[in-house]
Design an enzyme around this catalytic site. Structure first.
Site: not given
Ligand code: GLY
Length: 261
Positions: A167, A254
């Site tokens: 991300h 996150c």
């Molecule tokens: N484990 C976080 C994702 O890949 O969305």
């Protein structure tokens, strides 16, 4: 050092799924995640946010949704609107409903429709600018949808190519409205011009994901050289161990949706 500026007063969190060991992974090799330790780290995360003055709303975990504690990816909360995303990872689309139910208490809602994909881990808000990563999880239609929804609310949307990580916020997060912490090797940093970039320590490429809460910066203590760089600039650094979540290709931002009520 600035006082904690109270930009957010609510944090939405979701419990750790017992299935977290089956989480999505893109760049990382799978390694065992200790569920009891992950739960303890999650609890410490919630406690620190409370200590920093936030009201924490916690959604129960879903045993069928391995990544459900990473609530950041399923919504983008703006002033005046909450956008429920459409994750690029299909296994994560079932996470939306429970988060939507909670956000409906705070904001009008909007959605992202196919074929668009968007994950909140790709949306970095710096003042009224939303930097949006073009990543494995967020496509051009997803960026366009966010632009359509956000620009009438006074936000500017700027695309940032993500080249070396999952991300955008794996590579860059905000320290304040003028300064970001970044691993510029994992993105094209050109669209960030105008911001001061504090580089992570070269031996800590994964250290850029820190969580800004008012004037405090919550950071994983396993990246000490980078923490020193942040502290040296006068920030109130709050170390918080998230080692089990790093194995899930996730980190500090996150695990919450932070916004002003
Ligand atoms: N484990 C976080 C994702 O890949 O969305």
């Amino acid at each position: 050092m600035p006082e904690h500026d109270k930009t957010a007063d609510v944090a939405v969190l979701r419990g750790v799924s017992p299935a977290i060991g089956r989480c999505e992974l893109t760049y990382l090799e799978r390694e065992p995640i200790a569920l009891d330790r992950a739960v303890a780290q999650h609890s410490a995360y919630a406690s620190l946010l409370r200590e920093l003055g936030l009201s924490v709303v916690e959604i129960p975990a879903d045993p069928e949704l391995p990544d459900c504690c990473f609530v950041e990816d399923v919504a983008v909360v703006l002033d005046g609107l909450a956008v429920l995303t459409r994750p690029g990872a299909e296994s994560r689309r079932g996470e939306i409903a429970a988060v939507e139910e909670v956000l409906a208490r705070f904001r009008p809602l909007a959605h992202v429709e196919p074929p668009a994909t968007l994950e909140g881990g790709d949306v970095l808000a710096v003042g009224r600018t939303l930097f949006v990563g073009r990543s494995p999880r967020t496509n051009a239609a997803g960026v366009d949808r966010l632009r359509t929804l956000a620009e009438p609310l006074g936000y500017q949307v700027v695309t940032v190519p993500v080249t070396g990580c999952l991300h955008l916020k794996s590579a860059v997060t905000a320290l304040d409205d003028e300064r970001v912490l970044a691993n510029a090797g994992w993105i094209d940093p050109t669209p960030l011009r105008g911001l001061e970039i504090v580089p992570v320590a070269p031996e800590e490429p994964g250290a850029a994901n820190v969580l800004r809460v008012g004037g405090a910066v919550v950071a994983h203590p396993g990246f000490p050289r980078t923490l020193e760089r942040v502290a040296a600039r006068g920030y109130d650094v709050r170390p918080l161990d998230v080692s089990e979540f790093l194995k899930a290709e996730a980190a500090l931002t996150c695990k919450s949706l932070l916004f002003r009520r």
